[in-house]
Design a protein around this motif. Structure first.
Motif, PDB file in Angstrom:
ATOM      1  N   ARG A 192       0.855  -1.455  -0.031  1.00  0.00           N
ATOM      2  CA  ARG A 192       0.162   0.066   0.002  1.00  0.00           C
ATOM      3  C   ARG A 192       0.908   1.199   0.087  1.00  0.00           C
ATOM      4  O   ARG A 192       0.320   2.178  -0.235  1.00  0.00           O
ATOM      5  CB  ARG A 192      -0.890   0.070   1.144  1.00  0.00           C
ATOM      6  CG  ARG A 192      -0.359   0.192   2.292  1.00  0.00           C
ATOM      7  CD  ARG A 192      -1.485  -0.046   3.730  1.00  0.00           C
ATOM      8  NE  ARG A 192      -0.909   0.324   4.831  1.00  0.00           N
ATOM      9  CZ  ARG A 192      -1.654   0.100   6.047  1.00  0.00           C
ATOM     10  NH1 ARG A 192      -2.857  -0.396   6.075  1.00  0.00           N
ATOM     11  NH2 ARG A 192      -1.029   0.427   7.067  1.00  0.00           N
ATOM     12  N   GLY A 198      -7.703   0.305   3.311  1.00  0.00           N
ATOM     13  CA  GLY A 198      -6.482  -0.064   3.926  1.00  0.00           C
ATOM     14  C   GLY A 198      -6.134  -1.515   4.163  1.00  0.00           C
ATOM     15  O   GLY A 198      -5.108  -1.980   4.357  1.00  0.00           O
ATOM     16  N   TRP A 210      -4.378   4.386  -3.505  1.00  0.00           N
ATOM     17  CA  TRP A 210      -3.511   3.191  -3.510  1.00  0.00           C
ATOM     18  C   TRP A 210      -3.561   2.505  -2.048  1.00  0.00           C
ATOM     19  O   TRP A 210      -3.769   1.342  -1.834  1.00  0.00           O
ATOM     20  CB  TRP A 210      -2.173   3.384  -3.911  1.00  0.00           C
ATOM     21  CG  TRP A 210      -1.600   2.049  -4.433  1.00  0.00           C
ATOM     22  CD1 TRP A 210      -0.420   1.447  -3.890  1.00  0.00           C
ATOM     23  CD2 TRP A 210      -1.894   1.228  -5.501  1.00  0.00           C
ATOM     24  NE1 TRP A 210       0.058   0.538  -4.241  1.00  0.00           N
ATOM     25  CE2 TRP A 210      -0.945   0.179  -5.366  1.00  0.00           C
ATOM     26  CE3 TRP A 210      -2.712   1.018  -6.625  1.00  0.00           C
ATOM     27  CZ2 TRP A 210      -0.659  -0.861  -6.402  1.00  0.00           C
ATOM     28  CZ3 TRP A 210      -2.769   0.177  -7.487  1.00  0.00           C
ATOM     29  CH2 TRP A 210      -1.858  -0.807  -7.427  1.00  0.00           C
ATOM     30  N   ARG A 211      -3.397   3.508  -1.218  1.00  0.00           N
ATOM     31  CA  ARG A 211      -3.267   3.257   0.283  1.00  0.00           C
ATOM     32  C   ARG A 211      -4.692   2.721   0.771  1.00  0.00           C
ATOM     33  O   ARG A 211      -4.604   2.039   1.790  1.00  0.00           O
ATOM     34  CB  ARG A 211      -2.517   4.315   1.115  1.00  0.00           C
ATOM     35  CG  ARG A 211      -2.150   4.041   2.443  1.00  0.00           C
ATOM     36  CD  ARG A 211      -1.499   4.985   3.140  1.00  0.00           C
ATOM     37  NE  ARG A 211      -0.811   4.700   4.450  1.00  0.00           N
ATOM     38  CZ  ARG A 211      -1.365   4.339   5.627  1.00  0.00           C
ATOM     39  NH1 ARG A 211      -2.607   4.272   5.661  1.00  0.00           N
ATOM     40  NH2 ARG A 211      -0.478   3.704   6.690  1.00  0.00           N
TER      41      ARG A 211
END
Length: 422
Positions: free
Chosen positions: A185, A306, A300-301
């Motif tokens: 991530r 998450g 993306w993270r």
């Protein structure tokens, strides 16, 4: 010279067919980097979307052909990759339809080397080999690939395994030209870890590796130290990060399975697959090739809040040393991270205390976020003492489960190597 074995599939045809519905023979095949051509003074991009069968997809002429002077040799395709493409289908199908039976051991020890070779045999994998090991030419790169065929096996064998299921999703998994996918991530697209042939190092704590097994199933591997402690630096190397170590043990009843993905989760996984591809992706339906159109966020993270690929930490326990005794009195031991008794890290009280505290905190936060229902289950076993079917995820049952657990020795540095062919 015969032209046989010249058209080289770096993603095998049998594997591609795992993602086609019954009665369907062609993929929607997307070229992410179409060539620019010039004709009659006009420049144009080639068509980027095709409708092709597996024979045309993920293949390149003479990718595995070696040349020694004027002599061409295709034995690597015929014998080396031929072996993996003969043994691989049964192992992949076993885990796509996971059962804990007498075939599990052979399937595991076949799947790990298959995945390791599959990660290296693609154009992206070969480019990574050339860069990392500074090979001179195609001949030396292909020789290096054979030598390093078990490169990733020890790291993956010490990971937490889960098999996730897209049966309840209308969208199914897509595949790419680099089907063994890594996601961290903190390694976002465009970072130095994700440019060109680069992938996030599988030994980084937060790196997950996943491998779609069929249109409905995906195998996800998570480093144990990340599953225990997701509060650490995601780029920290996991304990004992050395590749090509001697064989360790794998507890196959610890595989988490029956995690049913939501459609949003499947689309997020497809998005990662597409973003980690070098050039091509394929899907049974055209719209599945464009997951970015259907995402709430492309951060993306934050995919899956998450924790898209994270196994359920409530199935994770502390400790994990393994002991094996042999006839004649000899014995062997490994830590949960593959350390041997004479190596630093085999006894690490500070690490154990730190992981235990983080793991208990994470389990509490996970339960508060996701509720009492577990994300997947472990394999049920039958107690030989009372015949009651119980879940291995329950703490009070652990001692009995340890006694009944099945361990399988993993392929490693000392495994028998097939003859290198040039």
């Amino acid at each position: 010279m015969s032209t046989g074995y010249r058209h080289n599939h770096y993603v095998p045809e049998w594997y591609q067919k795992q993602f086609l519905p019954a009665g369907t023979t062609r993929h929607h095949y997307l070229d992410l980097k179409p060539d620019r051509r010039t004709s009659n003074g006009h420049s144009f991009l080639r068509k980027n979307l095709h409708f092709w069968g597996p024979k045309q997809c993920f293949a390149q002429d003479d990718l595995y052909t070696t040349r020694w002077g004027h002599v061409e040799n295709r034995d690597i395709e015929k014998f080396f990759f031929g072996h993996f493409d003969t043994t691989g289908p049964k192992a992949v199908k076993h885990f796509a339809n996971f059962q804990f039976n007498s075939d599990a051991g052979e399937a595991l020890t076949t799947l790990l080397p298959y995945m390791s070779v599959q990660k290296l045999r693609t154009p992206k994998g070969l480019a990574w080999l050339r860069k990392t090991f500074k090979t001179r030419d195609r001949n030396s790169t292909l020789t290096q690939l054979q030598r390093l065929q078990n490169l990733f096996c020890a790291i993956w064998g010490e990971a937490v395994w889960q098999i996730a299921d897209a049966t309840h999703s209308a969208t199914k998994f897509i595949i790419s030209d680099h089907p063994v996918v890594t996601y961290n991530r903190e390694c976002f697209p465009g970072s130095r870890w994700c440019i060109g042939e680069n992938d996030p190092d599988i030994r980084f704590a937060a790196t997950h590796t996943y491998f779609p097994l069929s249109s409905d199933k995906v195998l996800i591997l998570t480093n144990l130290n990340w599953a225990r402690d997701p509060y650490q630096n995601p780029m920290t190397l996991r304990p004992n990060p050395r590749f090509m170590r001697s064989a360790a043990l794998f507890k196959i009843t610890d595989i988490q399975h029956e995690r049913h993905l939501t459609e949003e989760e499947v689309i997020e996984i497809n998005y990662i697959t597409k973003m980690r591809a070098l050039r091509y992706v394929a899907a049974a339906k055209r719209e599945w090739l464009f997951p970015e159109k259907y995402l709430r966020s492309k951060n993306w993270r934050k995919l899956g809040d998450g924790y898209l690929l994270m196994p359920d930490p409530r199935h994770i326990h502390g400790g994990g040393k393994m002991f094996v005794g042999y006839k004649g009195g000899r014995s062997e031991s490994w830590s949960e991270y593959g350390h041997r008794p004479w190596e630093g890290g085999y006894e690490d009280g500070a690490r154990q205390e730190r992981e235990w505290a983080a793991m208990q905190k994470f389990k509490t936060e996970w339960a508060a976020t996701y509720g009492p229902d577990y994300r997947g289950v472990l394999y049920d076993v039958v107690s030989h003492r009372d015949g009651v079917r119980r879940s291995m995820g329950e703490e009070w049952h652990r001692e009995e489960c340890e006694r009944d657990a099945h361990y399988i020795k993993l392929p490693g540095e000392q495994a028998r190597r097939r003859k290198l062919r040039r």
